[in-house]
Motif scaffolding. Structure first.
Motif, PDB file in Angstrom:
ATOM      1  N   THR A   1      33.009   4.117  40.611  1.00 61.45           N
ATOM      2  CA  THR A   1      33.994   4.375  39.928  1.00 61.45           C
ATOM      3  C   THR A   1      34.385   6.119  40.278  1.00 61.45           C
ATOM      4  O   THR A   1      33.578   6.863  39.435  1.00 61.45           O
ATOM      5  CB  THR A   1      34.983   4.039  39.379  1.00 61.45           C
ATOM      6  N   MET A   2      34.744   6.761  40.461  1.00 62.06           N
ATOM      7  CA  MET A   2      35.623   8.551  40.430  1.00 62.06           C
ATOM      8  C   MET A   2      36.717   8.760  40.817  1.00 62.06           C
ATOM      9  O   MET A   2      37.506   7.931  40.807  1.00 62.06           O
ATOM     10  CB  MET A   2      34.466   9.160  41.846  1.00 62.06           C
ATOM     11  N   ARG A   3      36.894   8.799  39.413  1.00 61.09           N
ATOM     12  CA  ARG A   3      38.260   9.746  39.423  1.00 61.09           C
ATOM     13  C   ARG A   3      38.771  10.998  39.241  1.00 61.09           C
ATOM     14  O   ARG A   3      37.590  11.591  38.429  1.00 61.09           O
ATOM     15  CB  ARG A   3      38.440   9.043  37.618  1.00 61.09           C
ATOM     16  N   TYR A   4      39.737  11.127  39.717  1.00 63.15           N
ATOM     17  CA  TYR A   4      40.046  13.417  39.780  1.00 63.15           C
ATOM     18  C   TYR A   4      41.417  13.236  39.504  1.00 63.15           C
ATOM     19  O   TYR A   4      42.020  12.424  39.696  1.00 63.15           O
ATOM     20  CB  TYR A   4      39.004  13.514  41.160  1.00 63.15           C
ATOM     21  N   GLU A   5      41.254  14.448  38.507  1.00 56.85           N
ATOM     22  CA  GLU A   5      42.963  14.600  38.327  1.00 56.85           C
ATOM     23  C   GLU A   5      42.981  16.095  38.891  1.00 56.85           C
ATOM     24  O   GLU A   5      42.359  17.212  38.116  1.00 56.85           O
ATOM     25  CB  GLU A   5      43.252  14.496  37.194  1.00 56.85           C
ATOM     26  N   ALA A   6      43.446  16.711  40.091  1.00 57.14           N
ATOM     27  CA  ALA A   6      44.141  17.962  40.092  1.00 57.14           C
ATOM     28  C   ALA A   6      42.955  18.906  41.170  1.00 57.14           C
ATOM     29  O   ALA A   6      42.573  20.149  40.546  1.00 57.14           O
ATOM     30  CB  ALA A   6      44.812  18.835  40.195  1.00 57.14           C
ATOM     31  N   ALA A   7      41.697  17.805  41.149  1.00 49.69           N
ATOM     32  CA  ALA A   7      40.053  18.436  40.838  1.00 49.69           C
ATOM     33  C   ALA A   7      40.214  19.348  42.828  1.00 49.69           C
ATOM     34  O   ALA A   7      40.618  18.913  43.666  1.00 49.69           O
ATOM     35  CB  ALA A   7      39.284  17.425  40.895  1.00 49.69           C
ATOM     36  N   PRO A   8      39.101  20.179  42.583  1.00 45.00           N
ATOM     37  CA  PRO A   8      38.716  20.773  44.419  1.00 45.00           C
ATOM     38  C   PRO A   8      38.111  19.608  45.342  1.00 45.00           C
ATOM     39  O   PRO A   8      37.682  18.998  44.399  1.00 45.00           O
ATOM     40  CB  PRO A   8      38.275  22.416  43.826  1.00 45.00           C
ATOM     41  N   VAL A   9      38.422  19.520  46.230  1.00 44.89           N
ATOM     42  CA  VAL A   9      38.111  18.838  47.527  1.00 44.89           C
ATOM     43  C   VAL A   9      36.787  19.098  47.720  1.00 44.89           C
ATOM     44  O   VAL A   9      36.067  17.890  47.812  1.00 44.89           O
ATOM     45  CB  VAL A   9      38.420  18.529  48.559  1.00 44.89           C
ATOM     46  N   THR A  10      36.448  20.617  47.198  1.00 43.46           N
ATOM     47  CA  THR A  10      34.985  21.019  46.629  1.00 43.46           C
ATOM     48  C   THR A  10      34.086  20.098  46.385  1.00 43.46           C
ATOM     49  O   THR A  10      33.412  19.536  46.676  1.00 43.46           O
ATOM     50  CB  THR A  10      34.724  22.253  47.633  1.00 43.46           C
ATOM     51  N   SER A  11      34.009  20.093  44.477  1.00 45.72           N
ATOM     52  CA  SER A  11      34.169  19.429  44.152  1.00 45.72           C
ATOM     53  C   SER A  11      33.884  17.703  44.435  1.00 45.72           C
ATOM     54  O   SER A  11      32.835  17.480  44.028  1.00 45.72           O
ATOM     55  CB  SER A  11      34.513  19.972  42.386  1.00 45.72           C
ATOM     56  N   ILE A  12      34.462  17.252  44.969  1.00 46.75           N
ATOM     57  CA  ILE A  12      34.806  15.496  45.440  1.00 46.75           C
ATOM     58  C   ILE A  12      33.309  16.102  46.486  1.00 46.75           C
ATOM     59  O   ILE A  12      32.572  14.427  46.304  1.00 46.75           O
ATOM     60  CB  ILE A  12      36.087  15.272  45.880  1.00 46.75           C
ATOM     61  N   PHE A  13      33.866  16.005  47.816  1.00 51.53           N
ATOM     62  CA  PHE A  13      32.213  16.371  48.275  1.00 51.53           C
ATOM     63  C   PHE A  13      31.280  16.715  47.876  1.00 51.53           C
ATOM     64  O   PHE A  13      30.277  16.434  48.001  1.00 51.53           O
ATOM     65  CB  PHE A  13      32.584  17.683  49.568  1.00 51.53           C
ATOM     66  N   GLN A  14      30.664  17.864  46.664  1.00 52.39           N
ATOM     67  CA  GLN A  14      29.809  17.555  45.842  1.00 52.39           C
ATOM     68  C   GLN A  14      29.493  16.591  45.669  1.00 52.39           C
ATOM     69  O   GLN A  14      28.227  15.933  45.543  1.00 52.39           O
ATOM     70  CB  GLN A  14      29.978  19.331  45.560  1.00 52.39           C
ATOM     71  N   ALA A  15      29.866  16.072  44.360  1.00 52.91           N
ATOM     72  CA  ALA A  15      29.511  14.720  44.153  1.00 52.91           C
ATOM     73  C   ALA A  15      29.399  13.370  45.466  1.00 52.91           C
ATOM     74  O   ALA A  15      28.800  12.586  44.975  1.00 52.91           O
ATOM     75  CB  ALA A  15      30.938  14.221  43.070  1.00 52.91           C
ATOM     76  N   LEU A  16      30.416  13.355  45.926  1.00 56.04           N
ATOM     77  CA  LEU A  16      29.532  12.216  46.782  1.00 56.04           C
ATOM     78  C   LEU A  16      28.788  12.380  48.138  1.00 56.04           C
ATOM     79  O   LEU A  16      27.303  11.593  48.122  1.00 56.04           O
ATOM     80  CB  LEU A  16      31.069  12.098  48.054  1.00 56.04           C
ATOM     81  N   GLU A  17      28.571  13.731  47.401  1.00 56.43           N
ATOM     82  CA  GLU A  17      27.038  15.080  48.217  1.00 56.43           C
ATOM     83  C   GLU A  17      26.062  14.057  47.782  1.00 56.43           C
ATOM     84  O   GLU A  17      24.728  13.168  47.697  1.00 56.43           O
ATOM     85  CB  GLU A  17      26.608  16.061  48.397  1.00 56.43           C
TER      86      GLU A  17
END
Length: 334
Positions: free
Chosen positions: A260-276
């Motif tokens: 599970t990954m939860r994000y609140e107004a997070a930069p999409v670049t950080s989401i991509f990095q987490a997925l990576e």
């Protein structure tokens, strides 16, 4: 590849001048000499394990940025590489035994046995070194009653999932006629049915080296080194190996125990990095263009492709799979 050639690659690696393919080979070599039982290793191998921290950090370097660490540590890491260059290169480069590659259930040498799954469900085979093979219906596994001390060798026709017991002194090799797969300790699936047009090696954990191997010869093509969620597909018609992502990438257990990954107004670049980091898959995108993009979302049980689609749809972007990378295309956010 000779020890001298591998040493040259290590030199370029230390200087930050090697190609992505050469870097992958060095990373595979690092993984080959890693072990949880560090105290039982020779001193030289313990030195290289200390240097691995540098290699892992170096592998995360992107767009030309260099990690910040003490110069002496980098020098020590490079020195350790040279100390073991001659002794460690062969794990992923020495020529497999062509005579073993030709072993079948119809022509077993002394001391070998064959297991054939004639049932309708997968069958577990336990090998003497503690490795396990889930043998699928219609498949045959040939293996020695006792493994050789220098390397463990089996042959496969059909499909099997291998969970290999780690042994840094004894590589594990799976022969499937045209393709040889070499590991030290990892889990992977091989599909090599006799009449199928392709042979596929897909990695679940660890590092795997895949070679083209023609029975009756002692010649290998260069190894294709695979990481988790990567696969090598050998086409029998054109005699080529292609490296790609597996169809359904899974979160690497060592990277994250919670999908599970939860994000609140997070930069999409950080989401991509987490997925990576979670999937061990490289993401390629224009970081400057996506700097202003943020997203609030919760990702739970979606697969990787569904998660990427959710993020891309929210910012008006799209993605494609190119070999083993995910390429994000977008113009940014207002």
């Amino acid at each position: 590849m000779t020890p001298e050639a591998f040493k040259e690659i290590l030199t370029r690696y230390c200087q930050g001048q090697c190609t992505p393919q050469e870097e992958a080979l060095v990373q595979a070599w690092y993984d080959a000499i890693d072990t949880s039982g560090r105290q039982a290793l020779p001193e030289e191998q313990r030195i290289i394990l200390e240097a691995k921290a540098w290699s892992q950090l170096s592998a995360r370097v992107r767009d030309g940025r260099q990690p910040r660490f003490h110069l002496l540590y980098k020098i020590a890491a490079c020195l350790a590489l040279f100390v073991l260059a001659v002794g460690g290169w062969y794990y992923f480069t020495r020529t497999p035994d062509a005579s073993v590659a030709g072993i079948t259930a119809d022509a077993l040498p002394a001391g070998w046995r064959a297991e054939y799954n004639s049932g309708q469900t997968p069958r577990m085979i336990l090998l003497t070194d503690g490795s396990r093979v889930m043998l699928y219906p219609g498949s045959t596994l040939c293996f020695p009653q006792t493994f050789d001390r220098s390397r463990r060798e089996v042959t496969l026709t059909g499909e099997g999932f291998f969970d290999v017991q780690r042994d840094t002194l004894s590589p594990f090799l799976v022969y499937t006629q045209e393709v040889t797969t070499r590991v030290l300790g990892t889990s992977f699936t091989i599909k090599a049915y006799a009449n199928a047009p392709e042979i596929t090696v897909a990695v679940a954990s660890g590092r795997v080296a895949v070679y083209k191997q023609k029975p009756g010869t002692t010649h290998d093509a260069a190894a294709v080194v695979l990481s988790p969620n990567q696969q090598a597909v050998y086409n029998r018609q054109n005699d080529r190996v292609k490296k790609a992502l597996v169809a359904h990438p899974r979160i690497i257990p060592a990277a994250s125990a919670n999908p599970t990954m939860r994000y609140e107004a997070a930069p999409v670049t950080s989401i991509f990095q987490a997925l990576e980091e979670s999937y061990g898959v490289d993401f390629i995108y224009d970081e400057n263009a996506l700097t202003g993009c943020t997203l609030t979302t919760t990702l739970t049980d979606e697969d990787l492709h569904a998660r990427i689609h959710i993020v891309c749809e929210a910012i008006g972007a799209s993605y494609t799979v190119q070999d083993t990378s995910i390429v994000i295309t977008g113009t940014g956010c207002p």
